[in-house]
Write an enzyme that holds these catalytic residues in place. Structure first.
Site, PDB file in Angstrom:
ATOM      1  N   CYS A 123      69.608  71.320  57.630  1.00 54.82           N
ATOM      2  CA  CYS A 123      68.593  72.378  57.534  1.00 54.82           C
ATOM      3  C   CYS A 123      69.027  73.596  58.352  1.00 54.82           C
ATOM      4  O   CYS A 123      68.972  74.727  57.870  1.00 54.82           O
ATOM      5  CB  CYS A 123      67.244  71.824  58.011  1.00 54.82           C
ATOM      6  SG  CYS A 123      65.866  72.955  57.780  1.00 54.82           S
ATOM      7  N   CYS A 124      69.481  73.361  59.595  1.00 53.15           N
ATOM      8  CA  CYS A 124      69.946  74.492  60.428  1.00 53.15           C
ATOM      9  C   CYS A 124      71.158  75.174  59.801  1.00 53.15           C
ATOM     10  O   CYS A 124      71.302  76.394  59.893  1.00 53.15           O
ATOM     11  CB  CYS A 124      70.310  74.003  61.825  1.00 53.15           C
ATOM     12  SG  CYS A 124      68.918  73.840  62.946  1.00 53.15           S
ATOM     13  N   CYS A 206      62.067  77.377  65.299  1.00 57.08           N
ATOM     14  CA  CYS A 206      61.223  77.157  64.120  1.00 57.08           C
ATOM     15  C   CYS A 206      60.037  76.263  64.483  1.00 57.08           C
ATOM     16  O   CYS A 206      60.176  75.311  65.269  1.00 57.08           O
ATOM     17  CB  CYS A 206      62.032  76.479  63.030  1.00 57.08           C
ATOM     18  SG  CYS A 206      63.385  77.478  62.390  1.00 57.08           S
ATOM     19  N   CYS A 209      60.172  72.370  64.555  1.00 60.05           N
ATOM     20  CA  CYS A 209      61.129  71.780  65.493  1.00 60.05           C
ATOM     21  C   CYS A 209      60.914  72.258  66.922  1.00 60.05           C
ATOM     22  O   CYS A 209      61.813  72.167  67.756  1.00 60.05           O
ATOM     23  CB  CYS A 209      62.557  72.110  65.060  1.00 60.05           C
ATOM     24  SG  CYS A 209      62.921  71.565  63.394  1.00 60.05           S
ATOM     25  N   CYS A 232      71.192  74.541  67.518  1.00 57.80           N
ATOM     26  CA  CYS A 232      71.066  74.709  66.072  1.00 57.80           C
ATOM     27  C   CYS A 232      72.418  74.854  65.373  1.00 57.80           C
ATOM     28  O   CYS A 232      72.494  74.825  64.147  1.00 57.80           O
ATOM     29  CB  CYS A 232      70.205  75.925  65.765  1.00 57.80           C
ATOM     30  SG  CYS A 232      70.746  77.397  66.613  1.00 57.80           S
TER      31      CYS A 232
HETATM   32 FE1  SF4 Z   1      65.357  73.749  59.943  1.00 56.33          FE
HETATM   33 FE2  SF4 Z   1      64.294  73.062  62.309  1.00 56.33          FE
HETATM   34 FE3  SF4 Z   1      66.770  74.097  62.165  1.00 56.33          FE
HETATM   35 FE4  SF4 Z   1      64.628  75.616  61.714  1.00 56.33          FE
HETATM   36  S1  SF4 Z   1      65.220  74.621  63.650  1.00 56.33           S
HETATM   37  S2  SF4 Z   1      66.481  75.625  60.520  1.00 56.33           S
HETATM   38  S3  SF4 Z   1      63.266  74.170  60.623  1.00 56.33           S
HETATM   39  S4  SF4 Z   1      66.062  72.111  61.349  1.00 56.33           S
END
Ligand code: SF4
Length: 236
Positions: A123-124, A206, A209, A232
């Protein structure tokens, strides 16, 4: 530019960064940013998570209208977006908002919902690392608000270093600052900060998280809490 020319250019930038890192280790944040502005001009930008606008404020003092790059992952707290809007409205900076290729809905459709819970590294990568790589392509140097006291993984952050992954000069003008230094600068200059800092959050990313920190926890304990993940991927 062919590959050999690119390699020579990178090698030149790398030794410039390494030398500046040694020579500017004890310099003030303003002097470090002044060096960046003199050396790179508009080929230099600041990245901001909009936790506060300290580095953007410092940079705007040495380079009016400096580019301030913000990654809008689609998962930010409304307060973070509000801070970005306020920075854009009142500061002498040029805010550039980067967005991932996929919206959250498109990512959910392709990878399934809540990828952040199942594979936060992916996701990151999709929502932060890749957009930043594309967004920084026109710059030779970028500045961040990394500080050595934030976590053990940041303890050796150079004030100027070489970003091997992106082949760019990476500047951390407040690497040697403490939280007290940040608070003093914010108070002295009336710098914009994210309202969540007054609501128990000490590091803001985010929303899915990030949680408030508890007494005795380190500043970044609220990020990816309960997971082995601590960064991240932007600063690795
Ligand atoms: Fe995704 Fe969490 Fe990374 Fe944001 S901090 S990009 S929601 S995994």
């Amino acid at each position: 530019m062919n590959t050999a020319q690119e390699e020579r250019r990178s090698e030149k930038l790398r030794s410039l960064a390494e030398r500046a890192g040694r020579e500017l280790e004890d310099a003030s944040a303003l002097d470090i940013l002044g060096w960046a502005a003199d050396t790179f001009g508009r080929g230099f930008c600041v990245t901001s998570s909009m936790e506060d606008a300290v580095v953007a404020h410092l940079a705007s003092r040495v380079l009016k209208g400096v580019d301030v790059v913000f990654l809008d992952t689609g998962y930010h707290f409304p307060e973070t977006i509000g801070t970005r809007d306020a920075v854009e409205a009142v500061m002498d900076v040029n805010v550039i908002t980067l967005t991932p290729r996929r919206s959250v809905a498109e990512q959910d459709a392709e990878y399934g919902p809540k990828l952040h819970d199942r594979d936060p590294d992916l996701c990151c990568r999709l929502r932060k690392v890749l957009p930043l790589e594309e967004g920084l392509s026109n710059y030779r140097a970028w500045a961040t608000g990394l500080r050595r006291d934030e976590s053990p993984t940041r303890a050796n952050t150079p004030v100027v270093g070489w970003d091997e992954r992106r082949q760019k000069v990476k500047i951390a003008p407040i690497a040697r600052w403490s939280q007290d230094d940040v608070d003093a600068y914010v108070a002295e200059h009336g710098v914009l900060t994210n309202p969540l800092l007054m609501d128990g959050y000490t590091s803001i990313g985010c929303a899915p998280c990030t949680r408030r920190v508890l007494a005795g926890e380190d500043m970044r304990a609220g990020r990816w809490a309960g997971r082995a993940k601590t960064e991240c991927g932007l600063h690795e």
